[in-house]
Enzyme design. Sequence first.
Site, PDB file in Angstrom:
ATOM      1  CD  GLU A   1      -5.502  -1.689 -10.421  1.00 33.21           C
ATOM      2  OE1 GLU A   1      -5.357  -0.476 -10.166  1.00 33.21           O
ATOM      3  OE2 GLU A   1      -5.009  -2.246 -11.412  1.00 33.21           O
TER       4      GLU A   1
ATOM      5  CB  SER B   1      -0.915   0.015   1.230  1.00 29.02           C
ATOM      6  OG  SER B   1      -1.731  -1.132   1.221  1.00 29.02           O
TER       7      SER B   1
ATOM      8  CB  THR C   1      -6.125  -7.064  -1.558  1.00 33.62           C
ATOM      9  OG1 THR C   1      -6.844  -7.588  -0.450  1.00 33.62           O
ATOM     10  CG2 THR C   1      -4.707  -6.761  -1.160  1.00 33.62           C
TER      11      THR C   1
ATOM     12  N   GLY D   1       1.760  -9.626 -11.979  1.00 34.77           N
ATOM     13  CA  GLY D   1       0.997 -10.376 -12.980  1.00 34.77           C
ATOM     14  C   GLY D   1       1.741 -10.435 -14.305  1.00 34.77           C
TER      15      GLY D   1
HETATM   16  C1  LIG Z   1      -3.279 -11.917  -7.070  1.00 35.52           C
HETATM   17  C2  LIG Z   1      -2.536 -10.633  -6.927  1.00 35.52           C
HETATM   18  C3  LIG Z   1      -2.164  -9.931  -8.046  1.00 35.52           C
HETATM   19  C4  LIG Z   1      -1.430  -8.764  -7.935  1.00 35.52           C
HETATM   20  N1  LIG Z   1      -0.960  -8.143  -9.060  1.00 35.52           N
HETATM   21  C5  LIG Z   1      -0.089  -7.111  -8.943  1.00 35.52           C
HETATM   22  C6  LIG Z   1       0.570  -6.571 -10.091  1.00 35.52           C
HETATM   23  O1  LIG Z   1       0.370  -7.024 -11.218  1.00 35.52           O
HETATM   24  N2  LIG Z   1       1.427  -5.542  -9.905  1.00 35.52           N
HETATM   25  C7  LIG Z   1       1.679  -5.014  -8.681  1.00 35.52           C
HETATM   26  O2  LIG Z   1       2.457  -4.077  -8.593  1.00 35.52           O
HETATM   27  N3  LIG Z   1       1.070  -5.500  -7.568  1.00 35.52           N
HETATM   28  C8  LIG Z   1       0.222  -6.550  -7.665  1.00 35.52           C
HETATM   29  N4  LIG Z   1      -0.376  -7.083  -6.546  1.00 35.52           N
HETATM   30  C9  LIG Z   1      -0.075  -6.500  -5.237  1.00 35.52           C
HETATM   31  C10 LIG Z   1      -1.229  -5.724  -4.657  1.00 35.52           C
HETATM   32  O3  LIG Z   1      -1.410  -4.539  -5.369  1.00 35.52           O
HETATM   33  C11 LIG Z   1      -0.937  -5.492  -3.175  1.00 35.52           C
HETATM   34  O4  LIG Z   1      -1.087  -6.745  -2.539  1.00 35.52           O
HETATM   35  C12 LIG Z   1      -1.843  -4.460  -2.563  1.00 35.52           C
HETATM   36  O5  LIG Z   1      -1.510  -3.178  -3.026  1.00 35.52           O
HETATM   37  C13 LIG Z   1      -1.795  -4.464  -1.029  1.00 35.52           C
HETATM   38  O6  LIG Z   1      -0.502  -4.378  -0.570  1.00 35.52           O
HETATM   39  P1  LIG Z   1       0.045  -5.442   0.490  1.00 35.52           P
HETATM   40  O7  LIG Z   1      -0.293  -6.800   0.013  1.00 35.52           O
HETATM   41  O8  LIG Z   1       1.452  -5.128   0.747  1.00 35.52           O
HETATM   42  O9  LIG Z   1      -0.820  -5.192   1.796  1.00 35.52           O
HETATM   43  P2  LIG Z   1      -0.468  -4.194   2.996  1.00 35.52           P
HETATM   44  O10 LIG Z   1      -0.342  -2.808   2.490  1.00 35.52           O
HETATM   45  O11 LIG Z   1       0.632  -4.740   3.804  1.00 35.52           O
HETATM   46  O12 LIG Z   1      -1.815  -4.327   3.823  1.00 35.52           O
HETATM   47  C14 LIG Z   1      -2.044  -5.430   4.738  1.00 35.52           C
HETATM   48  C15 LIG Z   1      -3.202  -5.074   5.663  1.00 35.52           C
HETATM   49  O13 LIG Z   1      -2.868  -3.913   6.417  1.00 35.52           O
HETATM   50  C16 LIG Z   1      -3.867  -2.933   6.318  1.00 35.52           C
HETATM   51  N5  LIG Z   1      -3.266  -1.591   6.225  1.00 35.52           N
HETATM   52  C17 LIG Z   1      -2.184  -1.211   5.507  1.00 35.52           C
HETATM   53  N6  LIG Z   1      -1.986   0.103   5.623  1.00 35.52           N
HETATM   54  C18 LIG Z   1      -2.963   0.576   6.430  1.00 35.52           C
HETATM   55  C19 LIG Z   1      -3.332   1.878   6.897  1.00 35.52           C
HETATM   56  N7  LIG Z   1      -2.652   2.968   6.554  1.00 35.52           N
HETATM   57  N8  LIG Z   1      -4.420   1.980   7.671  1.00 35.52           N
HETATM   58  C20 LIG Z   1      -5.131   0.893   8.020  1.00 35.52           C
HETATM   59  N9  LIG Z   1      -4.838  -0.352   7.607  1.00 35.52           N
HETATM   60  C21 LIG Z   1      -3.781  -0.504   6.813  1.00 35.52           C
HETATM   61  C22 LIG Z   1      -4.622  -3.240   5.037  1.00 35.52           C
HETATM   62  O14 LIG Z   1      -5.965  -2.843   5.162  1.00 35.52           O
HETATM   63  C23 LIG Z   1      -4.500  -4.754   4.922  1.00 35.52           C
HETATM   64  O15 LIG Z   1      -5.560  -5.364   5.572  1.00 35.52           O
HETATM   65  C24 LIG Z   1      -1.121  -8.245  -6.647  1.00 35.52           C
HETATM   66  C25 LIG Z   1      -1.540  -8.940  -5.520  1.00 35.52           C
HETATM   67  C26 LIG Z   1      -2.191 -10.142  -5.642  1.00 35.52           C
HETATM   68  C27 LIG Z   1      -2.532 -10.905  -4.397  1.00 35.52           C
END
Ligand SMILES: Cc1cc2nc3c(=O)[nH]c(=O)nc-3n(C[C@H](O)[C@H](O)[C@H](O)COP(=O)(O)OP(=O)(O)OC[C@H]3O[C@@H](n4cnc5c(N)ncnc54)[C@H](O)[C@@H]3O)c2cc1C
Length: 689
Positions: free
Chosen positions: A472, A189, A470, A222
Amino acid sequence: METRNNPNPSSGDDAEIVSRRIQRLSLHLNPIPCPLPDADRQIGMAACARAKLEVDTGKLSGYMRGPHRDVQEKVFEYFESRPELQTPLEISKNDHRELCWRQLVGLVREAGIKPFRYVADDPAKYFAILEAVGSVDMSLGIKMGVQYSLWGGSVINLGTQKHKDKYFDGIDNLYYPGCFAMTELHHGSNVQALQTAATFDPITDEFIINTPNDGAIKWWIGNAAVHGKFATVFARLMLPTHDSKAVSDMGVHAFIVPIRHLETHETLPGIEIHDCGQKVGLNGVDNGALRFNSVRIPRDNLLNRFGDVSRDGKYSSSLPTVNKRFAATLGELVGGRVGLAYSSVAVLKLAGTIAIRYSLLRQQFGPPRKPEVSILDYQSHQHKLMPMLASTYAFHFATSYLVEKYAEMKRTHDEQLVGDVHALSAGLKAYVTSYTARSLNVCRESCGGHGYAAVNRFGTLRNDHDIFQTFEGDNTVLLQQVAGDLLKRYQEKFQGGPLTVTWNYLRESMNSYLSQPNPVTARWESEDHLRDPKFQLDAFRYRTSRLLQSVAVRLRKHTKTLGGFGAWNRCLNHLLTLAESHIETVILAKFIEAVQNCPDPSARSALKLVCDLYALNRIWNDIGTYRNVDYVAPNKAKAIHKLAEYLSFQVRNIARELVDAFDLPDNVTKAPIAMQSEAYSQYTNYVGF
Ligand SMILES: Cc1cc2nc3c(=O)[nH]c(=O)nc-3n(C[C@H](O)[C@H](O)[C@H](O)COP(=O)(O)OP(=O)(O)OC[C@H]3O[C@@H](n4cnc5c(N)ncnc54)[C@H](O)[C@@H]3O)c2cc1C
């Protein structure tokens, strides 16, 4: 019980079976009597006497249908004509990935449907294709989104003409399959904290892309594990300082990095690729991890629309600060969110159609010595499915509005519209995808055991859609952006700044909505009043305005002791409720508008009924908030509840027409339990009887 003990129900007397079937069918074709006990009939009594609404499904469907039905039909026809391209129920990860690639290639090169040109020129058409493709297989929809919206979109939106000239055709024809490499192992994020570095080398006129530590490995990308040949890599742009002893960090920028050889498909030197493996869903998409070891790319590969580096290493940008450049970069990527919100509504339509068609047919229990009744005649079942159907309609109009505004923004680049679309896409994506994810469970459960059979699709829909919450942008994070935007506009309001269309109700809010609730209207409880769009919209706006004002006061208070970050965290749940309340207000406003604009009277009456159910059900769900401040008196609260239940029952009577109006073709009938008639024979055929 009788049927249960009979191993072969079809062996009975044919005439008796036919008559039983007719009896069953008539149960869901004709309205059943009003369920309200006599004492409760003050509300809805007049309407109760009314016959079932006559709905012209064709007219309703025509009103709902976007202008791009033709291209959607082309997609469906193509896949129907190519059964070998349909995804079987049981398929390994590797086979699914290959099939998904062949599906995409077939769509583009054989069916001649080329989505890329519409990404920039006609986004509504692009989203219509995405919706149709996603209903063939959601993995295919996401694969297409990665190729055209993420990889292709980053090239045309963040790059300049030289990039379009060089890459457009290859992306369009799938000769340049690519990835969008933003997320890192340690940062999802929080994109501003990405660590991958792109350091300019003035001697060779190149950037050197480097993964400085394991936490900076690009993850979840992806198209990376198998098919991608290029990646748009988001990295910190590092420029040598004038004495070349240190580097300046110019913030996150996007770079095109070739990752596999164009002809041999070998991984290129300096690049390591790993497979992210089996996922909960979307296994047709090959997500992978990328590490860069001093990979050199030409300076031209910087996507330089918002910031550029000259031959002698000088940085230039029309935007003055790192934050502004970062916002502009991310602002160009909202198309992905718009697509997800729109596709999520399509999933909700699909699941709702399967569940409602089945619930009309399925019969369990009934009055003594009478035929069993359709499970949709149980109040509890109506309570599960009818407000959901109403929400689906509401979301349909709200996301269509979003697509329209997005297309206008792409055309005009109007600054206010950019802000509006950014917040609206974040809010609708978060709100709609969370709602759909919850509803998929409800739909499965409301089909009992048959809902658990994989062939009936709930499992795949649920697993594939789950991650919409999650990627985008995580929904909780996106809602905070909406809340932040509302607070900014609230402050602007006091400074006399402009408010764009979606927000302009806030201007009135301070003057009228926040005055004490009117003790007279708080007691009005007639059906006419409760079904008046003004009452409904006022109630939504009142709630949002109160939440906005109260959270602004709390933030001000806590900032003094906790600082900005601490105060925000102290008020976080309040802020999320505010964002959801605002989005619901926008959704209702758009629904009311859609009802009023519907030219056909019968379709309009049906929509009005559904819209009233949406509004009153939401107000009832939050009745504590309204009662706390005496916005509604106790008897009015009771009247709202009864009317919402009654409307649910009315909507049940036209539920079949309402789902038929979604006009979902064969992709729905793929679920045997959703067949409109003879469901059981279809189902038994499927399992081999
Ligand atoms: C199947 C799949 C395909 C994907 N494809 C791509 C791709 O093609 N290119 C790419 O770049 N990325 C891709 N992603 C990554 C995806 O964009 C990220 O997983 C997403 O942005 C969330 O980031 P994270 O997984 O690090 O979660 P985190 O940011 O670590 O979040 C984990 C949890 O913490 C909470 N949290 C985080 N920050 C806060 C806050 N400030 N306040 C309150 N709660 C918070 C969230 O709500 C969540 O529940 C993909 C992911 C998956 C699973």
